[in-house]
Design a protein around this motif. Structure first.
Motif, short mmCIF file in Angstrom:
data_model
loop_
_atom_site.label_atom_id
_atom_site.label_comp_id
_atom_site.label_asym_id
_atom_site.label_seq_id
_atom_site.Cartn_x
_atom_site.Cartn_y
_atom_site.Cartn_z
N CYS A 217 2.39 2.73 8.61
CA CYS A 217 3.37 2.11 7.71
C CYS A 217 4.69 1.86 8.43
O CYS A 217 4.98 2.43 9.46
CB CYS A 217 3.60 2.98 6.50
SG CYS A 217 4.15 4.63 6.90
N ASP B 270 2.02 6.56 12.47
CA ASP B 270 1.78 6.11 11.11
C ASP B 270 1.60 4.60 11.10
O ASP B 270 2.22 3.88 11.86
CB ASP B 270 2.96 6.47 10.20
CG ASP B 270 3.05 7.97 9.93
OD1 ASP B 270 2.12 8.70 10.31
OD2 ASP B 270 4.04 8.40 9.32
N LEU C 230 0.85 -1.18 0.00
CA LEU C 230 0.00 0.00 0.00
C LEU C 230 0.88 1.23 0.00
O LEU C 230 1.89 1.28 0.70
CB LEU C 230 -0.88 0.01 1.25
CG LEU C 230 -1.72 1.26 1.50
CD1 LEU C 230 -2.82 1.37 0.44
CD2 LEU C 230 -2.33 1.22 2.88
N MET C 231 0.50 2.20 -0.78
CA MET C 231 1.26 3.45 -0.82
C MET C 231 0.27 4.60 -0.70
O MET C 231 -0.75 4.62 -1.38
CB MET C 231 2.04 3.56 -2.11
CG MET C 231 2.88 4.78 -2.22
SD MET C 231 3.86 4.68 -3.72
CE MET C 231 4.53 6.29 -3.79
N VAL C 232 0.56 5.52 0.18
CA VAL C 232 -0.31 6.67 0.38
C VAL C 232 0.52 7.92 0.13
O VAL C 232 1.65 8.04 0.60
CB VAL C 232 -0.84 6.71 1.83
CG1 VAL C 232 -1.66 7.97 2.07
CG2 VAL C 232 -1.67 5.47 2.12
N GLY C 233 -0.01 8.83 -0.64
CA GLY C 233 0.67 10.08 -0.91
C GLY C 233 -0.11 11.25 -0.34
O GLY C 233 -1.34 11.28 -0.43
N GLN C 234 0.59 12.17 0.27
CA GLN C 234 -0.03 13.37 0.81
C GLN C 234 0.67 14.58 0.22
O GLN C 234 1.88 14.55 0.03
CB GLN C 234 0.12 13.42 2.34
CG GLN C 234 -0.41 12.23 3.07
CD GLN C 234 -1.93 12.22 3.14
OE1 GLN C 234 -2.60 13.20 2.88
NE2 GLN C 234 -2.48 11.09 3.53
N THR D 158 8.17 5.73 6.40
CA THR D 158 7.60 7.01 6.02
C THR D 158 8.67 7.79 5.28
O THR D 158 9.76 7.98 5.79
CB THR D 158 7.14 7.81 7.26
OG1 THR D 158 6.11 7.09 7.92
CG2 THR D 158 6.63 9.18 6.87
#
Length: 98
Positions: free
Chosen positions: A33, A31, A8-12, A36
């Motif tokens: 993950c 977090d 899973l990859m989350v971008g902010q 980070t």
């Protein structure tokens, strides 16, 4: 093949605010993950709570003088522990500390 299972990859992205005095920063949190990556500008922003003090993080690579402090683990094992411990605002990383 299963090699991407659990990936899973989350971008902010937080653009500059024209009126920063009217905003709030994100609240303290852990977090989910195991890694980070934060691309910082001159403002910075990533901090960790260490001995009841918020400390700015300046990312460094591992070296002979800067050895790992966490044991190697699979993402699946990390996520199982993270979601199993509950949301107490505590980091799941202490479980993996060497």
């Amino acid at each position: 093949m299963g090699c991407a299972e659990g990936v899973l990859m989350v971008g902010q992205y937080y653009p500059p605010c024209p009126e920063p005095e009217l905003t709030y920063a994100i609240s303290e949190h852990a977090d989910s993950c195991f890694l980070t990556v934060l691309i910082q500008d001159q403002v910075g922003g990533l901090q960790v709570l260490h001995e009841n003090q918020w400390v700015d993080v300046h990312p460094e690579l591992l070296s002979e003088h800067n050895p790992p402090v966490y044991r190697e683990t699979a993402l699946r094992d990390y996520l199982t522990h993270f979601y199993g411990k509950g949301l107490a605002g505590t980091s799941a990383l202490s479980h993996f500390r060497i």
